[in-house]
Write a protein that holds these residues in place. Structure first.
Motif, PDB file in Angstrom:
ATOM      1  N   THR A 119       0.540  -1.047  -0.424  1.00 46.56           N
ATOM      2  CA  THR A 119       0.417  -0.356   0.167  1.00 46.56           C
ATOM      3  C   THR A 119       0.876   1.553   0.000  1.00 46.56           C
ATOM      4  N   PRO A 120       1.002   1.879  -1.270  1.00 44.27           N
ATOM      5  CA  PRO A 120       1.503   3.248  -0.569  1.00 44.27           C
ATOM      6  C   PRO A 120       1.360   4.540   0.410  1.00 44.27           C
ATOM      7  N   GLY A 121       2.670   4.714   0.899  1.00 52.35           N
ATOM      8  CA  GLY A 121       2.809   5.447   2.157  1.00 52.35           C
ATOM      9  C   GLY A 121       2.218   7.026   1.962  1.00 52.35           C
ATOM     10  N   TRP A 122       1.967   7.111   2.788  1.00 51.02           N
ATOM     11  CA  TRP A 122       1.798   8.691   2.709  1.00 51.02           C
ATOM     12  C   TRP A 122       1.807   9.556   4.131  1.00 51.02           C
ATOM     13  N   ILE A 123       1.951  11.281   3.454  1.00 50.86           N
ATOM     14  CA  ILE A 123       1.825  11.725   4.744  1.00 50.86           C
ATOM     15  C   ILE A 123       1.321  13.419   4.573  1.00 50.86           C
ATOM     16  N   GLY A 124       0.856  14.128   5.393  1.00 51.02           N
ATOM     17  CA  GLY A 124       0.630  15.297   5.611  1.00 51.02           C
ATOM     18  C   GLY A 124       1.166  16.354   5.664  1.00 51.02           C
ATOM     19  N   ASN A 125       1.170  17.929   5.246  1.00 47.05           N
ATOM     20  CA  ASN A 125       2.013  18.747   6.006  1.00 47.05           C
ATOM     21  C   ASN A 125       1.177  19.737   6.532  1.00 47.05           C
ATOM     22  N   GLN A 126       1.499  19.681   7.594  1.00 48.64           N
ATOM     23  CA  GLN A 126       0.654  20.362   8.542  1.00 48.64           C
ATOM     24  C   GLN A 126       0.799  22.105   8.583  1.00 48.64           C
ATOM     25  N   GLU A 127       2.329  22.285   8.002  1.00 52.79           N
ATOM     26  CA  GLU A 127       1.880  24.079   8.070  1.00 52.79           C
ATOM     27  C   GLU A 127       1.500  24.038   6.620  1.00 52.79           C
ATOM     28  N   SER A 128       0.720  23.456   5.653  1.00 52.38           N
ATOM     29  CA  SER A 128       0.084  23.982   4.221  1.00 52.38           C
ATOM     30  C   SER A 128      -1.133  24.666   4.532  1.00 52.38           C
ATOM     31  N   ALA A 129      -1.439  25.387   3.740  1.00 59.26           N
ATOM     32  CA  ALA A 129      -3.087  26.151   3.167  1.00 59.26           C
ATOM     33  C   ALA A 129      -3.653  25.299   3.555  1.00 59.26           C
TER      34      ALA A 129
END
Length: 206
Positions: A119-129
């Motif tokens: 399953t592809p990995g992913w991570i969100g950018n908490q500093e994004s708009a």
């Protein structure tokens, strides 16, 4: 004694599960692994890493697990043994390396290895708009800011995110406790709160 011990362990882990053991006549001789084969199996299992394999620091300074590996299932099948291992990672490249190393290690023990697509990995950018938009929606809908939690879960999110590599992706949902344990639960009141947050977020995106 064995029955009492098993019942004690079972009642602790899953109190609503009933267990009954009966003596049966053995119609044919059962096959068991030889002591040598058992030692080889245990040696192969012990040679594999277990738990968190590496850590990463996010842009906000939070230390989170980068990759991990756990045993999912060990099952006997006639005269063979199948072992399911569960590698996980936020980063697809790291995940692929973990799988390659794992397969190579198991093959060194003369094991037949099947590497299923990860399953592809992913991570969100908490500093994004986008993260800011979600936080503002949370304040409007619930009166409180969200507390981001980073963990190895939300695998379907990784699949969806793989179709949009440039997208900033977050996984939102109600409050869940004791993930993947017998006592896993959902806080029912949080479902309503999450729904209000979802509607407010979608309204801001229009």
């Amino acid at each position: 004694q064995n029955h009492q011990y098993i019942s004690c362990v079972q009642s602790h882990l899953e109190p609503d599960l009933s267990l009954e053991i009966q003596a049966v006549s053995r119609k044919k001789e059962l096959k068991a692994f030889s002591p040598l084969r058992v030692r080889q199996i245990l040696q192969a299992l012990r040679a594999q890493p277990h738990g968190v394999l590496g850590w990463h620091t996010t842009e906000s300074g939070q230390r989170v697990p980068g990759s991990s590996l756990n045993i999912g299932r060990v099952k006997t099948e006639h005269d063979s043994l199948s072992i399911t291992l569960l590698p996980r990672s936020f980063h697809t490249a790291e995940l692929e390396k973990v799988v390659q190393d794992l397969c190579g290690s198991l093959r060194s023990f003369s094991a037949e290895v099947q590497c299923d697509p990860a399953t592809p990995g992913w991570i969100g950018n908490q500093e994004s708009a986008f993260a800011g938009l979600i936080q503002n929606a949370a304040l409007e809908a619930t009166g409180a800011a969200l507390e981001p939690v980073i963990r190895h879960s939300g695998q379907e999110t990784g699949i969806l995110a793989s179709f949009f590599p440039a997208a900033n992706v977050f996984s939102l949902g109600p409050n869940i406790g004791l993930h993947h344990e017998p006592g896993e639960y959902v806080e029912v009141d949080s479902v309503t709160t999450f729904y209000r947050l979802l509607l407010t977020t979608l309204t801001r995106l229009v």
